[in-house]
Design a protein around this motif. Sequence first.
Motif, PDB file in Angstrom:
ATOM      1  N   ALA A   1      -0.297  56.553  85.872  1.00  0.00           N
ATOM      2  CA  ALA A   1      -0.064  55.978  84.537  1.00  0.00           C
ATOM      3  C   ALA A   1      -0.217  57.077  83.482  1.00  0.00           C
ATOM      4  CB  ALA A   1      -1.045  54.836  84.271  1.00  0.00           C
ATOM      5  N   LYS A   2      -1.213  57.947  83.674  1.00  0.00           N
ATOM      6  CA  LYS A   2      -1.419  59.065  82.732  1.00  0.00           C
ATOM      7  C   LYS A   2      -0.303  60.107  82.874  1.00  0.00           C
ATOM      8  CE  LYS A   2      -6.436  58.754  82.542  1.00  0.00           C
ATOM      9  NZ  LYS A   2      -7.571  59.188  83.373  1.00  0.00           N
ATOM     10  N   VAL A   3       0.155  60.310  84.095  1.00  0.00           N
ATOM     11  CA  VAL A   3       1.264  61.245  84.337  1.00  0.00           C
ATOM     12  C   VAL A   3       2.510  60.751  83.603  1.00  0.00           C
ATOM     13  CG1 VAL A   3       2.822  62.181  86.098  1.00  0.00           C
ATOM     14  CG2 VAL A   3       0.367  61.985  86.581  1.00  0.00           C
ATOM     15  N   LYS A   4       2.764  59.455  83.746  1.00  0.00           N
ATOM     16  CA  LYS A   4       3.940  58.854  83.099  1.00  0.00           C
ATOM     17  C   LYS A   4       3.881  59.051  81.587  1.00  0.00           C
ATOM     18  CE  LYS A   4       4.589  54.367  82.319  1.00  0.00           C
ATOM     19  NZ  LYS A   4       4.995  52.955  82.374  1.00  0.00           N
ATOM     20  N   ALA A   5       2.711  58.859  81.014  1.00  0.00           N
ATOM     21  CA  ALA A   5       2.559  58.998  79.555  1.00  0.00           C
ATOM     22  C   ALA A   5       2.926  60.419  79.119  1.00  0.00           C
ATOM     23  CB  ALA A   5       1.132  58.647  79.148  1.00  0.00           C
ATOM     24  N   ILE A   6       2.486  61.424  79.863  1.00  0.00           N
ATOM     25  CA  ILE A   6       2.814  62.817  79.504  1.00  0.00           C
ATOM     26  C   ILE A   6       4.325  63.044  79.587  1.00  0.00           C
ATOM     27  CG2 ILE A   6       2.553  65.237  80.225  1.00  0.00           C
ATOM     28  CD1 ILE A   6      -0.328  64.444  81.155  1.00  0.00           C
ATOM     29  N   PHE A   7       4.932  62.578  80.671  1.00  0.00           N
ATOM     30  CA  PHE A   7       6.374  62.790  80.844  1.00  0.00           C
ATOM     31  C   PHE A   7       7.186  62.039  79.786  1.00  0.00           C
ATOM     32  CE2 PHE A   7       5.141  64.679  84.799  1.00  0.00           C
ATOM     33  CZ  PHE A   7       6.142  65.602  85.061  1.00  0.00           C
ATOM     34  N   GLU A   8       6.760  60.815  79.454  1.00  0.00           N
ATOM     35  CA  GLU A   8       7.522  60.027  78.468  1.00  0.00           C
ATOM     36  C   GLU A   8       7.237  60.476  77.040  1.00  0.00           C
ATOM     37  OE1 GLU A   8       8.515  55.650  80.266  1.00  0.00           O
ATOM     38  OE2 GLU A   8       6.540  55.901  79.352  1.00  0.00           O
ATOM     39  N   ASP A   9       5.959  60.656  76.724  1.00  0.00           N
ATOM     40  CA  ASP A   9       5.572  60.878  75.319  1.00  0.00           C
ATOM     41  C   ASP A   9       5.751  62.329  74.876  1.00  0.00           C
ATOM     42  OD1 ASP A   9       4.880  58.251  75.505  1.00  0.00           O
ATOM     43  OD2 ASP A   9       2.708  58.580  75.503  1.00  0.00           O
ATOM     44  N   VAL A  10       5.596  63.265  75.802  1.00  0.00           N
ATOM     45  CA  VAL A  10       5.638  64.676  75.394  1.00  0.00           C
ATOM     46  C   VAL A  10       6.890  65.388  75.914  1.00  0.00           C
ATOM     47  CG1 VAL A  10       4.331  66.831  75.297  1.00  0.00           C
ATOM     48  CG2 VAL A  10       3.108  64.663  75.564  1.00  0.00           C
TER      49      VAL A  10
END
Length: 309
Positions: free
Chosen positions: A163-172
Amino acid sequence: MAMTGVLRPGHVAVRVLDLDEAVKFYGDVMGLVETGRDDMGRVYFKCWDEQDHSSYIIREAEQAGVDFVGFKVLDTATLDKLEKGLNAYGVETRRLEAGDLLETGERVRFTLPSGHEFELYAEKTKVGNGMGLTNPAPWYTQSEHGIAPVRLDHMLLYGPDIAKVKAIFEDVLGFFLVERVLAEDNETEAGIWLSCSHKVHDIAFVEYPEPGKLHHTSFLMDSWERVLRAGDIMSMNEVAVDIGPTRHGITRGCTIYAWDPSGNRFETFMGGYHPYPDYETITWTWDNFAQGLDYPQRKLHESFLTIVS
Ligand code: M3P
Ligand code: FE
């Protein structure tokens, strides 16, 4: 899609147990082109139709698996901007100097919450695909040597905290979520397929307790016939095959999975569809995951779900 940020998976560095055996395997059976060796003992390969110096790098080690994954970005201004974005998001980065990896510029390295070493870079020497840029032929001898994939396509990594990995890929990093698999609770994401391009995925992650694991590196074939021919070559060379030829429900990709002599799984893949960033995410529920994994056979292959390197 106007691609201006992260472009594509550029390289993956994989550990092998016996370098000579691996060089033979990747050169003659996979049909990759060897493009260099460095003083750290690393051997560099590219697929025949790739323009950049290298995409698959191996070194000998006690344990198989993945050392790091690198994605190419548009230019150095983009690299600087993404690094600032990562830092502002709370992701620590460090720079690896140009030339540390042969024919490759400065790299911005960070550790994903899943435990994988991930890096961005803007520059890699273009060596060409062997056919030139003026009146090129459509193919040449190297494209017929061994399995001969067209290019590195994606990788599937196993580790915690996706879930944290996804946030980095999507948000940054500007990726979008193309498909996902839900866990038994029908809420938590057990697997995510992310794209930074028009491809059905550029990278994927599956939730797994152990950090930094490699499920597979995927190589693109340009037809289903070429996937079947890859299967013939695997059999002729007694390569250990995991599953396929078959089609995933997830991504609609047509595929064979097999292991290199060290136990690193790879995929020979074609097909899927071409999503745009405004597409809505496709969801696979846990009770239908067997179709997601292997559409015709509807089978939860034990080896595929449990063996990683
Ligand atoms: C792929 C792909 C799983 C499915 C994997 C799918 C882990 O590798 O290329 O679409 O079930
Ligand atoms: Fe795959």
